[in-house]
Design an enzyme around this catalytic site. Structure first.
Site, mmCIF file in Angstrom:
data_model
loop_
_atom_site.group_PDB
_atom_site.id
_atom_site.type_symbol
_atom_site.label_atom_id
_atom_site.label_comp_id
_atom_site.label_asym_id
_atom_site.label_seq_id
_atom_site.Cartn_x
_atom_site.Cartn_y
_atom_site.Cartn_z
ATOM 1 N N ASP A 26 0.829 -1.204 0.000
ATOM 2 C CA ASP A 26 0.000 0.000 0.000
ATOM 3 C C ASP A 26 0.868 1.261 0.000
ATOM 4 O OD1 ASP A 26 -2.344 1.480 0.088
ATOM 5 O OD2 ASP A 26 -3.217 0.306 1.703
ATOM 6 N N ASP A 50 -10.580 1.783 -3.899
ATOM 7 C CA ASP A 50 -11.196 1.448 -2.608
ATOM 8 C C ASP A 50 -12.711 1.405 -2.725
ATOM 9 O OD1 ASP A 50 -8.974 1.040 -1.133
ATOM 10 O OD2 ASP A 50 -8.932 3.020 -0.207
HETATM 11 C C1 DGJ Z 1 -5.987 1.687 1.577
HETATM 12 C C2 DGJ Z 1 -6.295 0.480 0.753
HETATM 13 O O1 DGJ Z 1 -6.701 0.853 -0.518
HETATM 14 C C3 DGJ Z 1 -7.327 -0.366 1.468
HETATM 15 O O2 DGJ Z 1 -7.699 -1.457 0.674
HETATM 16 C C4 DGJ Z 1 -6.751 -0.817 2.775
HETATM 17 O O3 DGJ Z 1 -5.662 -1.679 2.553
HETATM 18 C C5 DGJ Z 1 -6.316 0.378 3.589
HETATM 19 N N1 DGJ Z 1 -5.484 1.266 2.860
HETATM 20 C C6 DGJ Z 1 -5.610 -0.050 4.837
HETATM 21 O O4 DGJ Z 1 -5.119 0.984 5.550
#
Ligand code: DGJ
Length: 704
Positions: A445, A510
């Protein structure tokens, strides 16, 4: 072939004709549809035929536009190289000193001895008909040469007048936007230190009205995950280019004598229609040795099920439920490491949290493996919270400008991976955890933009940070050859061909709302094939938009990508669980076709429906999807057509309805024998079912 000449590179239905005569940097004479075999005299005639007469009040010689455009030739558009040595050597004039030509590449080495500079320009024709090019500049003289910009440009014909590129934001990545190409520059800068949710992604210019099936289109993509640019430029002379490169911050690249800066690859994708263009990216990506070839495992990611609430019993229960419905990979997301009870603290402390996981990750990893699944783990290696042991021990490792910490974003800062000790620390911690638990998959991430990202007390450092991130990924893959990495960045803010060299999947967004995902999948595929798109089935009420969708729409949308589930399965009813298991079984049955076929998107005029599919390379089978994304002003929106099948073959068309039917009203032909010619499916089509506002029906299309 004489080396110093007109060179014809051709593959996959595309020709690139380069004028390399007179020791000048290669210039594009033709980039587009394949020209077929041509002898040397014909090639020279085409190049000569491209020289326009001199128009009034322009320079007295025809302006020569190289892939690295040069002002000394009279070019008044954006130069390829901008830089200086203390205010001098700012307008170099290069003479080619070496030219290497193979069947697929041209590499030109050129120098300007007065300016003390050398450049190397590489142009490659990839097997799918994709072209890529990059430039490198070397300082060959005493003193520091500051590189401000090194940008390559490809000329496009004057009939290309309509721009398509992408915008986006968190939770709504890769939103298409169109406008006319007018005199001036359409410039898309990415200054976020990452690719960005709003990245141009592929900047195309085509003949007005170009669509998926038809209309010539020329596009560029800058394969870089840091600051970057894409641009389309039209001059008053009528010359037009598209190009790109890295966007360098002030003083970011300063070359000492003998030092070189090389820009990223810039890909050029020509197509007759957007599907043709997208397929060139897909085919090339699929031909790379590192492209993931094993069936893309169905994945459970626990994020939207538990967020930071890590509890062994609950996570084990999720694993058991996942295994029961056919999940093959289990991914433990954010929240497993020291001090990470929410998003205010802990980034950088890559040790399993002793309070939440008193026995380490062993119990969950062992259970997941015993259930027959792979284990994946979340990291955010480039980031640090000020509230972390790491930041307290090494505040000097935080990226900053002029001794001042940048504004926080998601309560976090960026760790300077260009500092060797910081890099080694993160590499060691990640290696220790991956090694100890035999982690098969890392969700990587990156949750903030890089603002004022510099060395402490020093210069801008996004360039080095981007290279360090790639190096960290590459080193981990060397150490753990079977490791797969997912590129995630606040959802889909790191989707580019630079990061894809080191990763095996991207997290598209997301936002898992299927209505939004229909658009995001449709357009992310302009660059990446579906097997690289992380695509999950979430809970009925979407966590981002609050919309409620039934399972058929959620699963029928997710199934085209690399399928996963991101839903608290403990809340699924037994009926939902068995319906989801059926979708997962279908995906496992269809994934070879879905992930190896050719993308087809039908040009529709009614914006409340979508039709798209995947056709196997041998055209013997296909999967098409009919999607309703709203309510039209008319009750019948007309026949749906399927394209790019074998026109002469006969196909059986089988609708796939999983679950209780979800309000699908079948047309009469569903009860007939359902065999149609490919030509008929393309030109006449079939009545689609009536669907509720947000719904999808897949169709299996099989040659008989
Ligand atoms: C952002 C990501 O896009 C999510 O899927 C998740 O992993 C969160 N961060 C976790 O902090």
């Amino acid at each position: 072939m004489p080396a110093n000449d007109v060179v014809h590179l051709t593959a996959g239905g595309v020709s690139l004709l380069l004028d390399c005569r007179d020791r000048a940097l290669p210039a594009v004479v033709h980039w587009g549809a394949a020209l077929g075999p041509l002898d040397h005299d014909e090639l020279v005639a085409i190049a000569d035929g491209d020289v326009a007469p001199v128009a009034p009040n322009e320079v007295d010689v025809p302006v020569r536009l190289a892939i690295l455009p040069e002002p000394h030739r009279g070019w008044t558009g954006r130069p390829g190289l901008s830089g200086h040595r203390d205010g001098r050597d700012w307008s170099p004039a290069f003479t080619v000193t070496e030219l290497e030509v193979t069947a697929a590449t041209v590499v030109a080495g050129a120098a300007d001895e007065t300016a003390g500079l050398a450049v190397r320009l590489t142009v490659e024709m990839l097997t799918s008909g994709l072209v890529r090019t990059r430039a490198a500049v070397t300082n060959t003289a005493p003193g520091t040469y500051v590189v401000d910009d090194l940008t390559v440009a490809l000329p496009i014909p004057s009939r290309a007048r309509e721009i398509l590129d992408f915008a986006g934001r968190w939770g709504k990545e890769r939103t298409p936007q169109r406008r006319e190409l007018v005199v001036g520059t359409h410039e898309r800068e990415g200054r976020k230190g990452r690719t960005g949710a709003d990245a141009a992604t592929v900047l195309s210019v085509g003949t007005p009205g170009f669509g998926f099936a038809r209309g010539e289109v020329w596009g560029v993509h800058t394969a870089w995950s840091g600051n970057h640019r894409h641009a389309a430029e039209r001059l008053a002379t009528g010359r037009q280019t598209i190009g790109g490169g890295e966007l360098l911050l002030p003083g970011e690249v300063r070359l000492g004598t003998g030092e070189t800066y090389e820009g990223p690859w810039v890909y050029g994708a020509y197509g007759d229609g957007l599907d043709d263009q997208a397929r060139r990216f897909h085919r090339w990506l699929r031909s790379r040795p590192q492209h993931p070839r094993s069936p893309r495992p169905t994945t459970l990611n626990v994020w939207e099920a538990v967020y930071f609430d890590h509890d062994l019993a609950r996570l084990t229960d999720l694993a058991e439920r996942a295994a029961r419905i056919g999940i093959e990979r289990y991914v433990l997301d954010d929240g497993w490491f020291r001090h990470r009870r929410d998003d205010h603290a802990g980034l950088g402390d890559w040790y399993v949290d002793e309070d939440v996981w008193p026995d380490g990750l062993g119990p969950i990893v062992d259970r997941v493996r015993a259930l027959g699944m792979e284990f994946g783990l979340w990291f955010e290696p480039e980031m640090v919270n000020e509230d972390s042991d790491l930041a307290r021990a090494h505040p000097e490792w935080i990226m900053q400008a002029d001794g001042r910490l940048p504004v926080r974003s998601r309560h976090q800062q960026v760790l300077n991976l260009a500092i060797p000790e910081a890099f080694a620390h993160v590499l060691d911690r990640m290696s220790a955890i991956i090694g100890e638990y035999g982690i098969e998959y890392v969700k990587w991430d990156h949750n903030r933009d890089l603002v004022e990202a510099g060395h402490p007390g020093g210069g801008a450092a996004v360039h080095e940070q981007t290279l360090a991130a790639y190096r960290l990924m590459a080193t981990l893959k060397e150490r753990f050859p079977a490791l797969e990495i997912e590129s995630c960045s606040s959802g889909g803010a790191r989707v580019d061909l630079g990061v894809i060299e080191h990763t095996d999947r991207v997290w598209v967004s997301d936002d898992i709302d299927p209505l939004e995902r229909q658009q995001m999948h449709r357009w992310t595929q302009q660059l990446l094939p579906p097997e690289l798109l992380g695509s999950h089935v979430a809970s009925g009420r979407n966590h981002t938009t609050g919309r409620v969708h039934d399972l058929a729409f959620r699963a029928g949308t997710a199934i085209v990508g690399h399928l996963g589930v991101e839903w608290d399965l403990a809340r699924a009813t037994p009926a939902e669980e068995s319906e989801l298991a059926e979708w997962i079984a279908s995906y496992r049955q269809w994934r070879a076709l879905l992930h190896g076929g050719d993308l087809v998107r039908i040009d529709e005029v009614d914006d409340t429906r979508l039709v798209y599919g995947t056709v196997a390379p041998d055209r013997r089978q296909a999967l098409f999807f009919f999607v309703s994304t709203g309510r039209s002003e008319v009750s019948g929106t007309g026949r749906m057509t399927f394209r790019d099948l074998d026109p002469e073959a006969s196909y059986r068309v089988d609708p796939v309805v999983i679950g209780d039917g979800h309000g699908v009203v079948a047309p009469a032909w569903w009860s007939g024998d359902r065999v149609f010619r490919g030509r008929v499916l393309e030109t006449v089509g079939l009545q689609p079912p009536l669907l509720p506002a947000d719904a999808v029906v897949p169709f299996r299309v099989t040659a008989v």
